[in-house]
Design a protein around this motif. Structure first.
Motif, PDB file in Angstrom:
ATOM      1  N   UNK A 135       0.843  -1.201   0.000  1.00 53.37           N
ATOM      2  CA  UNK A 135       0.000   0.000   0.000  1.00 53.37           C
ATOM      3  C   UNK A 135       0.875   1.247   0.000  1.00 53.37           C
ATOM      4  N   UNK A 136       0.741   2.060  -1.006  1.00 51.92           N
ATOM      5  CA  UNK A 136       1.491   3.312  -1.088  1.00 51.92           C
ATOM      6  C   UNK A 136       0.638   4.462  -0.563  1.00 51.92           C
ATOM      7  N   UNK A 137      -0.611   4.522  -1.034  1.00 49.16           N
ATOM      8  CA  UNK A 137      -1.511   5.590  -0.624  1.00 49.16           C
ATOM      9  C   UNK A 137      -2.168   5.220   0.697  1.00 49.16           C
ATOM     10  N   UNK A 138      -2.031   6.096   1.673  1.00 54.75           N
ATOM     11  CA  UNK A 138      -2.600   5.882   3.009  1.00 54.75           C
ATOM     12  C   UNK A 138      -2.049   4.596   3.637  1.00 54.75           C
ATOM     13  N   UNK A 139      -0.799   4.274   3.390  1.00 59.03           N
ATOM     14  CA  UNK A 139      -0.178   3.052   3.906  1.00 59.03           C
ATOM     15  C   UNK A 139       0.634   3.338   5.147  1.00 59.03           C
ATOM     16  N   UNK A 140       1.300   2.388   5.687  1.00 58.69           N
ATOM     17  CA  UNK A 140       1.621   1.085   5.126  1.00 58.69           C
ATOM     18  C   UNK A 140       0.541   0.016   5.328  1.00 58.69           C
ATOM     19  N   UNK A 141      -0.408   0.254   6.257  1.00 56.37           N
ATOM     20  CA  UNK A 141      -1.460  -0.742   6.483  1.00 56.37           C
ATOM     21  C   UNK A 141      -2.804  -0.057   6.718  1.00 56.37           C
ATOM     22  N   UNK A 154     -12.157   1.430   6.216  1.00 60.47           N
ATOM     23  CA  UNK A 154     -11.127   0.946   7.141  1.00 60.47           C
ATOM     24  C   UNK A 154     -10.341   2.112   7.746  1.00 60.47           C
ATOM     25  N   UNK A 155      -9.631   1.831   8.803  1.00 66.58           N
ATOM     26  CA  UNK A 155      -8.748   2.829   9.401  1.00 66.58           C
ATOM     27  C   UNK A 155      -7.452   2.789   8.598  1.00 66.58           C
ATOM     28  N   UNK A 156      -7.132   3.906   7.938  1.00 70.30           N
ATOM     29  CA  UNK A 156      -6.009   3.937   7.000  1.00 70.30           C
ATOM     30  C   UNK A 156      -4.810   4.694   7.559  1.00 70.30           C
ATOM     31  N   UNK A 157      -3.655   4.428   6.957  1.00 71.43           N
ATOM     32  CA  UNK A 157      -2.449   5.183   7.271  1.00 71.43           C
ATOM     33  C   UNK A 157      -1.892   4.942   8.654  1.00 71.43           C
ATOM     34  N   UNK A 158      -2.024   3.738   9.178  1.00 73.68           N
ATOM     35  CA  UNK A 158      -1.553   3.452  10.541  1.00 73.68           C
ATOM     36  C   UNK A 158      -0.030   3.380  10.552  1.00 73.68           C
ATOM     37  N   UNK A 159       0.576   4.183  11.405  1.00 70.23           N
ATOM     38  CA  UNK A 159       2.036   4.232  11.550  1.00 70.23           C
ATOM     39  C   UNK A 159       2.492   3.623  12.866  1.00 70.23           C
ATOM     40  N   UNK A 160       1.600   3.665  13.868  1.00 71.43           N
ATOM     41  CA  UNK A 160       1.971   3.191  15.201  1.00 71.43           C
ATOM     42  C   UNK A 160       0.731   2.734  15.949  1.00 71.43           C
ATOM     43  N   UNK A 161       0.889   1.670  16.729  1.00 68.46           N
ATOM     44  CA  UNK A 161      -0.188   1.161  17.576  1.00 68.46           C
ATOM     45  C   UNK A 161       0.306   1.280  19.023  1.00 68.46           C
ATOM     46  N   UNK A 162      -0.384   2.073  19.836  1.00 70.63           N
ATOM     47  CA  UNK A 162       0.019   2.289  21.224  1.00 70.63           C
ATOM     48  C   UNK A 162      -1.030   1.658  22.138  1.00 70.63           C
ATOM     49  N   UNK A 163      -0.635   0.598  22.842  1.00 70.12           N
ATOM     50  CA  UNK A 163      -1.550  -0.078  23.762  1.00 70.12           C
ATOM     51  C   UNK A 163      -1.559   0.665  25.099  1.00 70.12           C
ATOM     52  N   UNK A 164      -2.790   0.901  25.615  1.00 68.56           N
ATOM     53  CA  UNK A 164      -2.935   1.689  26.852  1.00 68.56           C
ATOM     54  C   UNK A 164      -3.632   0.885  27.919  1.00 68.56           C
TER      55      UNK A 164
END
Length: 164
Positions: A135-141, A154-164
């Protein structure tokens, strides 16, 4: 093109979705959301098992170790070059060993931050390849819920997942 899993975890990890194309845990979009299974794939697996058993017998007689990696056949190569694939997120979250009191997860995206329930996150899938390409546009996942409720958004452009 990486995604970090951080926050209230024992082991913060970095994911590289570009290598998932070779991972056996990947699923196609129709397999996940349409319940479609590929009948020729199970037939090919049965044939592969028969060939593997035959090979193992021959190798045992020669007393050498068989190769561990399964080679990619022509069908699998075509599937990889044209497929749209999702990866279950649960094994990666399990590896990061989140704390027992984790209830929420913040998804850091291009447009800000979105908070979702940690249980929903663990059952979610990440879209990492569309038409055989990362995925190039709104990536990587892109994140899809297992029930498909956000299939059209979908939720696009996720760069980081922070568990709280």
């Amino acid at each position: 093109m990486i995604v970090q899993i951080a926050g209230n975890v024992k082991f913060p990890i970095t994911l590289d979705p570009t290598v998932w194309i070779f991972d056996d845990r990947k699923k196609t979009f129709p397999e996940v959301f349409e319940g479609e299974e590929n009948p020729t794939e199970s037939t090919k697996e049965d044939e592969l098992k028969r060939q593997s058993t035959r090979f193992d017998r021959e190798v045992y007689q020669q007393k050498i170790n068989p190769p561990v990696n399964k080679s990619i056949n022509r069908y699998e190569k075509q599937r990889i070059l044209k497929g749209t694939f999702l990866m279950p997120l649960k094994p990666f979250l399990h590896t990061s060993e989140p704390a027992a009191d984790v209830k929420k997860a913040a998804l850091v995206t291009d447009e800000g931050e979105e908070v979702i329930d940690a249980d929903v996150l663990s059952e979610s899938l990440l879209l990492f390849a569309e038409n055989g390409k990362p995925l190039q546009e709104h990536g990587p996942v892109h994140l899809y819920f297992k029930d498909g409720s956000n299939r059209s958004e979908p939720i696009k452009g996720i760069k980081k997942i922070v568990l709280q």
